[in-house]
Structure formats: C-alpha cells, structure tokens
Design a protein around this motif. Structure first.
Motif, PDB file in Angstrom:
ATOM      1  N   THR A 744       1.285  -1.224  -0.145  1.00 22.99           N
ATOM      2  CA  THR A 744      -0.100   0.267  -0.027  1.00 22.99           C
ATOM      3  C   THR A 744       0.820   1.504   0.285  1.00 22.99           C
ATOM      4  OG1 THR A 744      -0.178  -0.280   2.418  1.00 22.99           O
ATOM      5  CG2 THR A 744      -1.925  -1.076   1.393  1.00 22.99           C
ATOM      6  N   SER A 745       2.389   0.779  -0.281  1.00 25.60           N
ATOM      7  CA  SER A 745       2.838   2.044   0.591  1.00 25.60           C
ATOM      8  C   SER A 745       3.832   2.673  -0.728  1.00 25.60           C
ATOM      9  CB  SER A 745       3.950   2.042   1.393  1.00 25.60           C
ATOM     10  OG  SER A 745       4.935   0.778   1.730  1.00 25.60           O
ATOM     11  N   THR A 746       3.913   1.568  -1.415  1.00 30.10           N
ATOM     12  CA  THR A 746       4.805   1.618  -2.465  1.00 30.10           C
ATOM     13  C   THR A 746       4.760   1.153  -4.123  1.00 30.10           C
ATOM     14  OG1 THR A 746       6.109  -0.774  -2.055  1.00 30.10           O
ATOM     15  CG2 THR A 746       7.147   1.161  -0.689  1.00 30.10           C
ATOM     16  N   ALA A 747       4.947   1.557  -5.127  1.00 29.68           N
ATOM     17  CA  ALA A 747       5.019   1.363  -6.273  1.00 29.68           C
ATOM     18  C   ALA A 747       5.746   0.606  -7.133  1.00 29.68           C
ATOM     19  CB  ALA A 747       4.540   2.399  -7.689  1.00 29.68           C
ATOM     20  N   PRO A 748       4.383  -0.720  -8.158  1.00 31.45           N
ATOM     21  CA  PRO A 748       5.891  -1.989  -8.289  1.00 31.45           C
ATOM     22  C   PRO A 748       6.723  -0.967  -9.085  1.00 31.45           C
ATOM     23  CG  PRO A 748       3.628  -1.704  -8.759  1.00 31.45           C
ATOM     24  CD  PRO A 748       3.432  -1.049  -8.116  1.00 31.45           C
TER      25      PRO A 748
END
Length: 976
Positions: A744-748
């Motif tokens: 929920t905190s980082t993007a792929p």
C-alpha cells in the motif's frame, strides 16, 4: 555342493515368492475387476428401469444397499492405495515373515462378492412405466385437454388446482393484480409495432400461481383497454396422458377442446383424426384475431406440434403459455415474444392471503404479527400459504403465542408428510412430482447435495461443482469432461426452477453458466431434506441435536452441522462423531469445529464460516489423507501448517476471506491440487536460491520436474520478492490467475512490471486473468501481443492505463467477459472495444470526471453478442446508439448520478432489452428523468422493466441480496 544346494534352495524360494506375489497381485486385480463389472451391471439396471417409473419402498431399500456396497468398495480400494505401492523386495520380506496383509484381502473380496451376488439375486422388478416413453411418444406429443374457462367465467371442466384462489367460496385472488397488469402490458398492441403473433410464456416454480394468473388474464382478454377485440379465445391445460392411448389421440383431444371453444363445432368433430383437426383449426383461425391460453406445457416437443396449428396471420393474435421449465419458456417465446418470470408473494400479500384463507380477511395487526413466523416460512409460495392456513383454520383460536411459534417451527415437518396432514397433501404432491420428474439418478443426487447447506445460505456455483467432482457425483464419460458434465447437470436444475440464482430479476433469465450464487426455495428445501434423510443420503445436526439418526444397517456417508442465527455462534457440537466414522462429506456452517480423526474416509470438508480452526485443528485435518476438497473460507484460520503435504489427494483448497496471509511451499507441491483460492503472499522459498528441505532441490529444479495439476490460482499478492514467475512459467495447466499488488505504500518497480509482463507473455493458455494494481500503472501490459494472449475468455483489470487500452485487448476473439475498473480511460478510447465480436459482458467502472466528458459510440452491427452492459461512473458520457447496435443486449445498468448522456428514447434501438437498472437517487432527485424512462419502456416492444438500486457498487448490492435472502425466518425439520 552344499553351497550349490543352498543357492538352488534360495533361488527356488525366491522363485516361489515371485510366483506367489504375482498370484496375489493377479487375484486382487481380478477380484476388484469382477466386482466392478457386477456393479456396472447393477447400476445400468437402475438407470434403465427407473425412468418414468415409481419406486416403492422395496426398490429404494435395494438401491440403498447397492449404494452402501459401492461406498464400502471405494473406501476399501482407497485404503489399499493410500500409500505408494511397495517395491518387490519389501513385499517379499513381508511374505516370508508372514506380515503381508494381501492374503487377508481375500476375505474382503469374498464378502463383497457375496453382497453383490445377493443384490443380483434380489433385484426388484420395477413396475411398468405409465404412459408412453421414448422418441415416439415425444414426437406424437402426448397431450390431453384439461380444465378450461371462458372469459365470462363459465367453466368447461372443473379446475383441479386452485393455487391462489380460496378454498371456501369465491374470495378474491391475492397478489394477482400486479402480475396481471404486467401481462396486460405485454399483451397490448403498441402503435407502430408489427401486427404479428406474440407468445407470452409465464415461467415460475410449481405452486406459485401460474394457472391462477393464466386464468385471470384469460378472463380479462376482452378488457385490454382500447385494443381491438379478439374474434375467438380458448383456454386448455396440457398434461401427460395418464392412460396408454396413443399420442395422436391425446393431441386430438387437445385440438378438439380448442375447436369447441373457438368454433363451437363439437358435433362435427367427434370422430376426426388429429391431422384433420389440425387443418380444421388452422383454417378456422386463419382470418381471426385469436387469444389462446395453454396451461402446463412442459416439453419442447409439445410446442413443436402446437405452434404449427396457429397461423401467423398478421392479426395481432396472442398466445399465453405457462410452464415451470425455463428452456420450454424460451423455446415457446421467440425474438418477438416474451418470457414473464412469476415471483412469489411479498410479505404483506402473504399475510393477507393467509388470514383470508383462515377466514379472517380483516385481521388486526396483532393477529398478523402472531402468524408472522408461519408467513415467513412459506417464502411467498401461495400454495404453501393456503396449505398452512387450511391446517390452522380449525384450531387457530385456541393457539397461544408459544403455540404459534411451535407451529412455525413444525411447518417443515408438515410439508414433508410426517403425520400425513391432508391440508398439505396437494403441496406435497407437487413437490414429489418436481423431484420424481428428474429421471436421471445423477441429477437427483446433485440436487440432494444442496441439503448440506442451511436455508438462506448462498451456494457458490463453482464451489458446488468442485464438491460434486470430489464426491464422485460427476465422472468423465468420454463425451464431456467433469466441468462440462457439472454444467449440464446444473443447467437441468436451473431450467426446472429447482435451484434458483440468488441475484436475478423477473425480466432477465440468468443462463446457468452465468449464475454466480444459487439457492433452493425454502419449501422445496424442506422436502429435499426430508428425502435426503429418508434415503440416508445425509444426516443433519442442527443446534447440537441430531434431526434423524442413521438407518439401521446402512452407514451414514454425509453429515451437515448447522447452528441457526438465533443460537449462540460457535456453540460446541455435543454429538459423538465416532458414530460417523464412515462419512465422506462433512459441512459445518456457523458452528464450532470438532475433532474428526474418526472420519478417515472423508473426501469433502467444508468449514466455511466456522470457528476454532486453529493450527492444532488443521494438523488433525491434515491426517485425513483421502481429502479432496477443503474449504476454510471465512474462518478464523491464521496459518496453514506444513503438514498439509500429507494431503496427496487434495484437489481444492479454498482459504478466501480467512486470516491466512502466507502460503507454505508444501501447498504448491501437492501432486493433485487443481484449485487454490485465497489472498496470500507466495512462499518465501520461491524467491530463494536455497534448496527446498522436503525435496533437496532448488526451486527451479522442483517446479521444472513437477507435473503440477494447478488450473486456478486466485488471490496471490505480487510484491518485490518476485516469486510469481514460478507460478506463471512452470504451472503448465494454469488457466485462471488472479493477482493483486500487495503493497500500500510503494508502487511496482519498472523491473518488476517488466518481469510480470514477460511471465504473462510466456504463459500461453490462460483463459481468465484478473490483475488489481489499485491506482498504479498497468501500462506494462501494452507490449503483450495477440498471439500470446489469444485464449483469454475473461479479463478483469484495475489500475491506470495512461497509454491507452493495450493493443492486444481488442483482438481477443474468444473474450466474453471484460471488467475495467479505475483505468482512467475516457469513453472514446473504450469505443474501440466494439471490435470484440464474442463479448457478452462488459462492465466499466470509473471515478474520474474525464470519463463522462466524451462520447461512447455504439455503431450498427457492433457488440453483436453483448448481453449485459454496466457503466458505473459519476456521470454518464454522451452515448449514441445506432440501429442494429448491441442487438442481443438484455440488461443495461447505468449506475450514474447523471444519466442525461443517454436519452431514454435510445432504448427503442435495443430490440432485445428486458431490464434497465438506474440508481435509486434518480427517482427522488430527478423524477422527470425517471418518468421518461418509464414512458419509453412502455413503448418498447419488449416492455423492459425499469428497476432501481441503492448503491452503484455491485459487490455491495450482491451482499445486500444475500442478506435479504437470510433475513426471513426458517421452517425447520424438528428433531425426532
């Protein structure tokens, strides 16, 4: 020389051991093979002789014994082969040391052979089949004329079924007016429509009041407003011929009855053949506007005969057909006609009918409240309401509050015939006919299996299929695989209204293949439970009390444990489960888990919603080595122990909606696992270069060498650990994949997205793909080509598509279902989807205002197979519909607060439309828009229903539908 003699002696003993080993193996194979042939013969005997014949107690007892023998043999075989076959050296040692168990198996074979021989010798003689059967009878259309009525109220023959009418005098029909008005609207000729023959099929379960509605509409055929009057009319009932007269004689009687009513020529046609009557009737109707009601049609072959009699004379003639079989209703009603699905009574109508039948038509609210439990238990079925009222009519004045509650609980026993109450005789007769009308034992077995679930419990179609397969109800027959065979059986149940979709409408008949969840009508479920207990198909423990003990001499094979909502959830089951040591299926609903080690032959274990499923309980479950289906869905389970590796036969593991968040590697290595459901992190071992302890090999070698049976992996989380490529690349049977971004905190990262795209590119053969990346980009899918994704049938995507729709998407020729959520695409970009010629279901859900600022164009001849279109957005884009676009669209859901982009007049171009769904807020906030939609629907040739929903979120609406199904009180089978 002594050495030579010793060697020779050893060789002789070894040769003898080898010879004995071969003899034992041959004896086992021969014994099992002989028993198998006998069982196949007896099973074929049942199938051949039970079609169309009533079974007495002797026949049922014989079939129960045969079934019990089959289960014992299967359990014995499974116990033999539950472990890998021992190699010869170990078998030789056992033979020499007299520890080889195989000689003892001979006693088992002998016992099985004796039981088989006794069954063969005691085969019952099935009674002769009443009426005709086979293709000849179907072609001849065995029909007879039944009760008929003239529009002025006079009857030709007395009706044998009142349904909604009163038992005492001519009290008015309750709840008929709203159904009647719907049918009048369908029957009316709208200005500008072709003056062609129209066939209206009334579809509904037995006892819902189809005959009463048909009779009411027939009596009103002269009062259809300003319509041109009918020149002639007739109402007849169709039913199978009870005698052994030929089918042509039965058809002649039907035609003769119609001719008597439309032409009053009784004396001229008394000895006329069916062929001559057909010509006379056709010629008589050729230049007339006629109105015909045919009640009780149950076979397509009957309609094949009848439709040739009625001329297409461009006089706006009308035919009304009532039936309880969905495929017959569709068959009778062509593209210019309608299928009207008749619903049950609502709560107020149920109470009104009940007290009217009791003899207190103006009952006070206090009285109505007393009978609320009984009315709820009737589930809106008029015949059940009338039966209950007839039973209570002589005694209701003597009942206290506690007596009313007791009677509500006892209704389940009344309807099943326990005590043989005359008031319920007609209802029971109809229920028996519904069940006995299923001539295939396999269909009956699958129907009885739904009694494992309590009333109001939604049954997931695909989960039901997997249970059927695990229990052996469905087998591969050389024509269909197991899943296809399940679909055929389920379609039979849906079309006969024995199983109903949870989420359906009166106007939109849901095909069996599109049903997500289903259930059985409460009254029918009570009857099926009684049949299930009587046939020893299952045992039930409700609220810790056995409803019925197992029959003497026949072992219980299935057990359901239910706790009602008004009882304490999680109450421990006090019943000793050792007496159920031979059960093959256990379903525990809303109850606490109990030690099941005694049930060593368990194949199906469904614990959905149960409590107490901790690691200790799972370790005990994992000793059930025959288990094929395990559901811990919606339980409090938090972790799956590594001991699950013992379940070598497991085919389905369902951990959805549980607290399981990480999957042990042992699950993926199960040799027969085909379906894996949940929402969990993939095993950490997939990302490690270390060797897997249980195999001694690294991950790459393990998955390359394994012959995985996995077909569905629905619900794994994608993260930076990059273990998913082993799932995508090495599970060669994989057809369905559902994944979600787990952070929920980082993007792929770009590397991760590229790796995922490469995995999808190399995973040829996927049929269903679901990717949920939240607000993150899905543009990594753009490089995918059509050749790499050409077999996709279902695609569900959530995430940003800033670079537009992936190029391969519009080329998928097999794609039938497409869901796009929060992609950020505007409606003009989505217009390219019209190239999908096989698309049947399209759902677009957007939250941005950009979506509603463009135009969604629907060109002529495009979306040619689309049946359902759902648009869920703040504002509907400007929608243009060309003539010939979406020619087979039946359902249009515009779940937008602003729908001005679609002019209500546009539905006139959608010729097959049967239902329009709008947000409920429109009715109160913009009554003018609602009025326009209603007005246009009345002008449409299909008269689509305009319905409203509270929420634009389909998951919330489906959950609300489930809660509504559970809200009613239950009839209950009382403990004996």
């Amino acid at each position: 020389m002594e050495v030579c003699r010793d060697v020779a002696s050893a060789l002789a003993k070894l040769h003898q051991v080898i010879s004995d080993d071969k003899k034992l193996e041959t004896k086992m194979r021969t014994g099992l093979g002989g028993i198998l042939l006998d069982m196949v013969h007896l099973n074929a005997y049942i199938e051949e002789n039970s079609k169309g014949r009533e079974q007495g107690p002797a026949h049922e007892a014989w079939i129960l014994q045969l079934q019990d023998l089959a289960y014992d043999i299967e359990d014995f075989v499974d116990s033999l082969y539950r472990k890998p076959k021992e190699k010869f050296p170990l078998r030789a040692v056992r033979m020499i040391t007299a520890t080889d168990p195989r000689p003892e198996y001979g006693d088992e074979f002998t016992a099985f052979q004796e039981r088989t021989a006794r069954l063969e010798a005691n085969k019952p003689s099935f009674p002769a089949c009443t009426g005709q059967s086979g293709a000849a009878a179907q072609a001849a259309s065995v029909l007879t004329a039944g009760p008929s009525m003239s529009p002025n109220g006079g009857t030709h023959t007395p009706s044998t079924s009142r349904l909604l009418s009163s038992d005492h005098g001519a009290s008015p029909l309750v709840g008929i007016d709203r159904f009647k008005q719907d049918l009048v609207d369908l029957l009316k000729q709208v200005e500008g429509e072709p003056r062609e023959l129209r066939v209206i099929s009334i579809l509904g379960v037995r006892g819902v009041g189809k005959t009463a509605l048909a009779r009411a509409i027939y009596q009103a055929c002269g009062t259809f407003g300003d319509q041109e009057p009918f020149d002639c009319h007739a109402m007849v009932m169709v039913r199978p011929d009870d005698n052994e007269a030929s089918g042509s004689n039965g058809a002649a009687e039907l035609l003769r009855e119609i001719l008597i009513q439309v032409g009053n020529v009784a004396g001229q046609i008394s000895n006329t053949s069916a062929a001559e009557l057909e010509n006379i009737l056709r010629k008589d109707l050729e230049h007339k506007r006629y109105f015909i009601v045919i009640d009780g049609l149950q076979q397509e072959e009957d309609w094949d005969f009848l439709r040739n009699v009625f001329p297409q004379n461009e006089k706006s003639s009308r035919i009304v057909v009532s039936t309880s079989v969905q495929r017959v209703a569709k068959y009778c009603s062509s593209s210019t006609s309608f299928v009207y699905k008749m619903e049950g009574l609502d709560n107020e109508e149920t109470k009104k009918l009940f007290w009217q039948e009791v003899g207190v038509p103006n009952a006070a609210d206090s009285l109505k409240q007393l009978a609320q439990g009984i009315c709820n238990g009737c589930h809106g079925l008029p015949l059940a309401v009338v039966s209950a009222a007839k039973y209570l009519r002589p005694i209701w004045t003597e009942l206290k509050q506690s007596d009313w509650d007791r009677e509500a609980l006892a209704l389940g026993n009344r309807v099943t015939g326990q005590g043989e109450q005359p008031a319920f005789a007609e209802l029971k007769k109809i229920l028996v006919e519904c069940f006995d009308g299923l001539t295939c034992h396999r269909v009956k077995t699958c129907l009885l299996s739904v009694t494992m679930f309590p009333k109001g419990h939604p049954i997931k179609r695909k989960s039901l299929f997997r249970r059927w397969i695990a229990e052996g109800f469905v087998e591969h027959d050389g024509r269909l695989d197991k899943n296809a065979a399940c679909h055929e059986l389920f379609r039979e149940l849906i079309e006969r209204h024995l199983v109903e979709p949870v989420e359906s409408s009166r106007e939109n008949l849901v095909p069996a293949a599109e049903v997500k969840m289903c259930q059985v009508h409460g009254v029918l479920l009570d009857f099926l439970l009684s049949e299930s207990l009587r046939r020893n198909f299952t045992d039930l423990i409700r609220n810790n009390v056995p409803v019925q003990a197992a029959r003497g001499g026949i072992r219980t094979r299935r057990l359901a444990v239910h706790t009602d909502d008004d009882c304490r959830v999680g109450a421990p089951c006090d019943v000793d489960l050792k007496r159920y040591s031979f059960i093959r299926s256990l379903t525990i609903v809303n109850s606490a888990f109990k030690d099941l080690l005694e049930s060593e032959f368990l194949r199906v274990l469904d614990l959905e919603g149960s409590k107490g499923i901790d690691e200790q309980a799972l370790c005990k479950i994992f000793q059930l080595i025959h288990l094929k289906y395990l559901s811990i869905r919606a339980t409090d389970c938090c972790r799956i122990p590594k001991r699950i590796r013992r379940l070598h036969q497991l085919e389905t593991l369902d951990a959805r909606d549980s607290n399981v968040r990480e999957l042990p590697i042992e699950v993926l290595l199960l040799p027969r696992l085909a379906h894996l459901f949940g929402e969990f992190q993939l095993p950490s071992e997939l990302c490690s270069k270390k060797k897997i302890p249980i195999t001694g090999k690294d991950v790459e070698r393990v998955f390359k060498s394994s012959n995985s049976k996995l077909e569905s992996v629905a619900g794994f989380l994608v993260d930076d650990r990059q273990g998913f490529q082993h799932i995508m690349l090495h599970m060669h049977n994989l057809k369905k994949v559902k994944m979600r971004w787990g952070s929920t905190s980082t993007a792929p990262t770009q590397d991760l997205s590229g790796l995922l795209a490469d995995s999808l590119r190399r995973r040829f053969g996927l049929e269903c793909l679901s990717i949920d990346f939240g607000e993150h980009s899905l543009d990594f899918m753009n490089p995918l080509s059509y050749s790499e994704t050409c077999l996709l049938k279902s695609v569900k995507l959530r995430g940003s598509l800033s670079e537009g729709l992936p190029g391969f998407m519009c080329k998928l020729e097999y794609l039938s279902e497409l869901h796009l959520f929060s992609t950020g695409l505007d409606s003009e970009a989505l217009s390219a989807l019209e190239q999908l010629s096989h698309l049947e279901h399209l759902q677009l859900e957007e939250v941005s205002d950009r979506f509603g600022s463009c135009t969604f164009s629907l060109a002529a001849g495009k979306f040619e197979r689309l049946k359902r279109l759902i648009i869920d957005a703040p504002k509907l884009p400007q929608v243009t519909v060309a003539n010939g676009a979406m020619a087979v669209l039946t359902t249009l859901e515009l779940l937008c607060h602003d729908v001005t982009g679609f002019a209500a007049t546009g539905i006139s171009r959608l010729g097959s439309l049967s239902e329009v769904v709008l947000l409920k807020s429109l009715k109160s906030c913009d009554p003018g828009t609602w009025s326009r939609w209603e007005a246009e629907a009345k002008k449409h040739k299909k008269r689509p229903r305009i319905s409203f929903c509270d929420s634009s979120n389909r998951q919330q609406r489906q959950a609300a539908a489930v809660r509504q199904q559970k809200s009613g009180s239950k009839w209950r089978m009382l403990p004996r």
